[in-house]
Design an enzyme around this catalytic site. Structure first.
Site, mmCIF file in Angstrom:
data_model
loop_
_atom_site.group_PDB
_atom_site.id
_atom_site.type_symbol
_atom_site.label_atom_id
_atom_site.label_comp_id
_atom_site.label_asym_id
_atom_site.label_seq_id
_atom_site.Cartn_x
_atom_site.Cartn_y
_atom_site.Cartn_z
ATOM 1 N N ARG A 38 3.043 13.964 -8.052
ATOM 2 C CA ARG A 38 3.123 13.076 -9.210
ATOM 3 C C ARG A 38 1.770 12.993 -9.900
ATOM 4 O O ARG A 38 0.733 12.919 -9.255
ATOM 5 C CB ARG A 38 3.570 11.685 -8.747
ATOM 6 C CG ARG A 38 3.645 10.657 -9.830
ATOM 7 C CD ARG A 38 4.434 9.441 -9.378
ATOM 8 N NE ARG A 38 3.782 8.657 -8.334
ATOM 9 C CZ ARG A 38 4.355 7.613 -7.731
ATOM 10 N NH1 ARG A 38 5.580 7.255 -8.041
ATOM 11 N NH2 ARG A 38 3.706 6.942 -6.801
ATOM 12 N N GLY A 80 6.744 8.120 6.350
ATOM 13 C CA GLY A 80 5.885 8.660 5.303
ATOM 14 C C GLY A 80 6.424 9.904 4.624
ATOM 15 O O GLY A 80 5.752 10.496 3.787
ATOM 16 N N ASP A 107 4.770 -4.331 -7.437
ATOM 17 C CA ASP A 107 4.058 -3.138 -6.988
ATOM 18 C C ASP A 107 4.580 -1.881 -7.669
ATOM 19 O O ASP A 107 4.035 -0.790 -7.449
ATOM 20 C CB ASP A 107 4.145 -2.991 -5.464
ATOM 21 C CG ASP A 107 5.570 -3.008 -4.946
ATOM 22 O OD1 ASP A 107 6.216 -4.057 -5.071
ATOM 23 O OD2 ASP A 107 6.044 -1.973 -4.429
ATOM 24 N N ASN A 108 5.622 -2.015 -8.509
ATOM 25 C CA ASN A 108 6.147 -0.883 -9.272
ATOM 26 C C ASN A 108 5.867 -1.025 -10.768
ATOM 27 O O ASN A 108 6.553 -0.411 -11.579
ATOM 28 C CB ASN A 108 7.658 -0.743 -9.056
ATOM 29 C CG ASN A 108 8.008 -0.306 -7.647
ATOM 30 O OD1 ASN A 108 7.182 0.268 -6.946
ATOM 31 N ND2 ASN A 108 9.212 -0.587 -7.218
ATOM 32 N N ARG A 139 -1.631 -0.966 -9.936
ATOM 33 C CA ARG A 139 -0.429 -1.739 -10.195
ATOM 34 C C ARG A 139 -0.768 -3.225 -10.330
ATOM 35 O O ARG A 139 -1.864 -3.659 -9.965
ATOM 36 C CB ARG A 139 0.556 -1.547 -9.022
ATOM 37 C CG ARG A 139 0.800 -0.074 -8.673
ATOM 38 C CD ARG A 139 1.197 0.084 -7.210
ATOM 39 N NE ARG A 139 1.239 1.489 -6.812
ATOM 40 C CZ ARG A 139 2.341 2.226 -6.767
ATOM 41 N NH1 ARG A 139 3.497 1.705 -7.105
ATOM 42 N NH2 ARG A 139 2.290 3.486 -6.402
ATOM 43 N N GLY A 193 0.808 -1.216 0.000
ATOM 44 C CA GLY A 193 0.000 0.000 0.000
ATOM 45 C C GLY A 193 0.840 1.264 0.000
ATOM 46 O O GLY A 193 2.067 1.231 0.109
#
Length: 500
Positions: A185, A135, A261-262, A192, A99
């Site tokens: 971004r 974070g 996940d990328n 993903r 996540g």
């Protein structure tokens, strides 16, 4: 003091035409998450051209109001900040819940071309997925991602985009104390391979179907009419990834951390952590400080992409056919087909790089023999292909000079000229066409590090100059000549870091 929209000038301005479709999906797709307040937001760079493309109020955002929003200190009207859930294979090991650990999706806008785009803060503070992390983002990774994502876009490679970079006024703690920053971004979406894995790991077939339906509506609407929409969706994702990886390889780009996940299902490049570009050509080259086995080396990227897509195909099995054997057959056929799709895309791009418009059976061998000579001669990847543009018009000086042993070039160039003799067109036309696909500038690793070092010291002029120059990578401008040169021995970047 932390301020919220009701207390600020931002609340009176329709700065973002938000239409937040993913936020309307229920948990566990996403969790509501407010960004953390920043101490003293300051704008480093705002991408006015991208803002105009997105339909944003650039004049209002390019200043203190924008800095506060892009640092997470203030929320613009219509924002519905969320952290997205996903899983993933990290260096081959499956983690069932990852996540957004340091990213918060502010919302979505539909741009002037009718395309839905995410606007996300990276480094906006901890989320329920932070896994004991803070974070936050340090300045260096923010500058790196801004530089590389915009450079990739200018090179014609599908990529997430950079809307803003801001200093937060806070410090973050990594190996040392570093200035804090936030990167804004923009992506076609942040869905993903790992998003599908999240639901598959829980046996949530209803969630998988809902996610697939959402991806079809958002990214691949044409496949909704297919006889088997799930199979058509999987095939469409595989085709986009084959084209994307071929584009990476054609410019010498190494992602560095190709975890599932990328990898986006939209076909955009995402997450520019330990990424880098080749200087001297070496197919086994690894930059990432955490890739100890070379799993994500340059030459391994096509095979890793296929491996990742196999993991995606596994999640699709319950959607492909009620008969598991039939579902596995469909998935296997499509994943196996990736190799052919990739090879076709790679040949298409590499032929263009050496001036070939037509195809012959020996073209792949001709290209591979050039790459082998470049490897043995430690030839710079970008400057060799740029030098071949001049060689196509009769001047071998620049290309030949890239090789530590010029005989390696001389032994290859005769075969190439024989092949060019069977091509249509005049040499000058061929030179122009080759210059349009072989960049003069790439984001050289040592130049990125210089921009980061200067920025950390408070000087963003080096960063700004690099971003401006890389917006025109195919233009050979005299004032950018120093940015095109390979690193000296003392400037070489041997390791890159993800920044978490």
């Amino acid at each position: 003091m932390t301020t919220r929209p009701s207390e600020t000038a931002a609340s009176t301005l329709p700065l973002f035409p938000f239409d937040n479709s993913y936020a309307r999906l229920p948990a566990p797709f996403q969790l509501r998450q407010q960004p953390s307040a920043a101490k003293a937001p300051t704008m480093i760079r705002f991408n006015r051209d991208l803002a105009a493309e997105l339909g944003l109020q650039a004049d209002a955002l390019d200043g203190p109001v924008g800095a506060a929003i892009f640092a997470g200190q203030e929320l613009p009207p219509g924002a519905e900040p969320i952290a997205m859930a996903y899983a993933g294979h990290q260096f081959g090991q499956f983690v069932p819940q990852l996540g957004d650990g340091r990213a918060i999706l502010l919302g979505e806008v539909v741009d002037r071309n009718g395309v839905r785009r995410d606007i996300q803060l990276k480094g906006g503070g901890p989320t329920p997925f932070s896994r004991r992390g803070d974070g936050r983002a340090a300045l260096g990774p923010v500058l790196r991602e801004y530089i590389v994502s915009e450079a990739m876009h200018a090179l014609g490679i599908p990529s997430t985009r950079a809307l803003a970079a801001v200093l937060t006024g806070d410090q973050v703690y990594r190996e040392t104390v570093l200035p804090g920053a936030v990167f804004t971004r923009v992506a076609a979406s942040h869905i993903r391979v790992g998003t599908f894995q999240f639901f598959a790991a829980r046996g949530d077939v209803e969630g998988l179907q809902r996610l697939a339906d959402y991806v079809i509506r958002r990214h691949y609407p044409a496949v909704a009419e297919a006889e088997n929409p799930a199979a058509a969706l999987l095939q469409a994702i595989i085709e986009r990834q084959a084209a994307l990886i071929a584009r990476w390889m054609s410019v010498g780009f190494i992602h560095g951390v190709m975890n599932t996940d990328n990898m986006t299902v939209s076909g955009e490049t995402i997450d520019f952590g330990p990424c880098a570009f080749l200087d001297a050509y070496d197919p086994a080259k690894v930059f990432s400080s955490i890739d100890h086995s070379g799993r994500y080396a340059y030459r391994n990227q096509p095979a890793v992409a296929q491996w990742n897509l196999a993991r995606l195909a596994e999640t699709f099995l319950p959607l492909l056919d009620p008969d598991i054997d039939k579902a596995v057959e469909i998935a296997n056929d499509q994943v196996i087909g990736f190799a052919h799709l990739y090879q076709a895309q790679w040949l298409l791009r590499m032929r263009a790089k050496i001036g070939l418009q037509t195809s012959e059976d020996g073209d792949a061998a001709l290209i591979e023999s050039l790459l082998d000579a470049m490897h043995r001669g430690a030839a710079d990847f970008t400057l060799t292909f740029r030098g071949l543009c001049d060689a196509a018009a009769g001047d071998d000086t620049r290309a030949r000079a890239q090789f530590t042993d010029a005989a390696l070039y001389d032994n290859w160039v005769g075969q190439w000229r024989e092949r060019l003799a069977r091509e249509p067109g005049e040499p000058q036309e061929r030179q122009r066409a080759m210059r349009a696909v072989n960049p003069f500038l790439i984001p050289r690793n040592h130049r990125i590090e210089q921009a980061i070092a200067a920025g950390t010291a408070g000087d963003f002029s080096v960063f700004g100059r690099l971003v401006d120059a890389l917006a025109h990578p195919f233009d050979q401008r005299a004032e950018d000549g120093d940015l095109a040169t390979p690193p000296r021995d003392d400037e070489r970047v041997l390791r890159t870091f993800c920044g978490t």
